[in-house]
Design an enzyme around this catalytic site. Structure first.
Site, PDB file in Angstrom:
ATOM      1  N   TYR A  66      -2.096 -14.405   2.067  1.00  0.00           N
ATOM      2  CA  TYR A  66      -2.952 -15.236   2.917  1.00  0.00           C
ATOM      3  C   TYR A  66      -3.950 -14.369   3.682  1.00  0.00           C
ATOM      4  CZ  TYR A  66       0.474 -18.722   1.694  1.00  0.00           C
ATOM      5  OH  TYR A  66       1.290 -19.561   0.988  1.00  0.00           O
ATOM      6  N   CYS A  67      -3.504 -13.191   4.110  1.00  0.00           N
ATOM      7  CA  CYS A  67      -4.408 -12.245   4.778  1.00  0.00           C
ATOM      8  C   CYS A  67      -5.488 -11.783   3.797  1.00  0.00           C
ATOM      9  CB  CYS A  67      -3.634 -11.028   5.280  1.00  0.00           C
ATOM     10  SG  CYS A  67      -2.384 -11.396   6.529  1.00  0.00           S
ATOM     11  N   ASN A  68      -5.072 -11.419   2.600  1.00  0.00           N
ATOM     12  CA  ASN A  68      -6.032 -10.934   1.608  1.00  0.00           C
ATOM     13  C   ASN A  68      -7.068 -11.993   1.270  1.00  0.00           C
ATOM     14  OD1 ASN A  68      -4.862  -8.383   1.473  1.00  0.00           O
ATOM     15  ND2 ASN A  68      -3.435  -9.003  -0.114  1.00  0.00           N
TER      16      ASN A  68
END
Length: 192
Positions: A66-68
């Site tokens: 999700y961060c990426n």
């Protein structure tokens, strides 16, 4: 199976974050000076002198899909955000070595800061220390948060995004204990 694992992470993650509040719209943004992953000094006060605003976001690490995705979305829209006078800046507890992996995965060209000692995360009230049971669960899935952070403790931020105006006040906040929810580029552009 992957959905089940991610759902378990979401449940455990949100349960552990009861005390986190983040900052609010209108709050004075805590100033900081830190070095980015290239060794360049980043000074929030100076950034606000030369930019209309700063988009400051906190992310968990290169291991977080999700961060990426969020970082890739910001990178894909960096030209349009910069055209609105915004400086995009990411803060993470991960080590500089892990930031290099993040940059390789996402092609991020904006500054990323390793928040050693968690000073920036604490100032923005997004830090949380993982409980031992959660640390063990993550390790069971091949994620050693402390090792990724180059630290002895496992600390993560609540994924949050702030837009800080030229006056040093927070104009926008996306703070959600559900790590899957992030500020969209469309939301950010509307405020900028």
């Amino acid at each position: 199976m992957k959905t089940l694992i991610l759902s378990l992470f979401a449940l455990l993650f949100s349960y552990s974050l009861q005390a986190q509040t983040g900052l609010k719209v209108g709050d004075k943004a805590p100033e900081f000076i830190a070095k980015n992953s290239e060794g360049k000094e980043i000074n929030l006060k100076e950034l606000l002198k030369t930019n209309k605003s700063v988009v400051l976001f906190f992310y968990r690490g290169q291991w977080c899909p999700y961060c990426n995705k969020h970082i890739k979305d910001l990178q894909d829209s960096l030209t349009s955000l910069s055209a609105k006078g915004a400086y995009v800046l990411g803060v993470t507890p991960e080590s500089d070595e892990s930031i290099t992996k993040t940059k390789d995965k996402t092609k991020a060209s904006f500054s990323l800061i390793s928040d050693k000692g968690y000073k920036i995360m604490k100032a923005y009230k997004v830090d949380f220390v993982m409980e031992e049971g959660l640390v063990s669960k993550y390790k069971g899935y091949g994620i050693d948060v402390a090792k990724n952070n180059g630290a002895l403790d496992a600390v993560l931020p609540v994924p949050a995004t702030y837009i800080i105006g030229k006056n040093g006040r927070i104009k926008f906040v996306q703070f959600d204990k559900d790590y899957k929810k992030r500020a969209s580029v469309k939301e950010l552009a509307a405020i900028l």
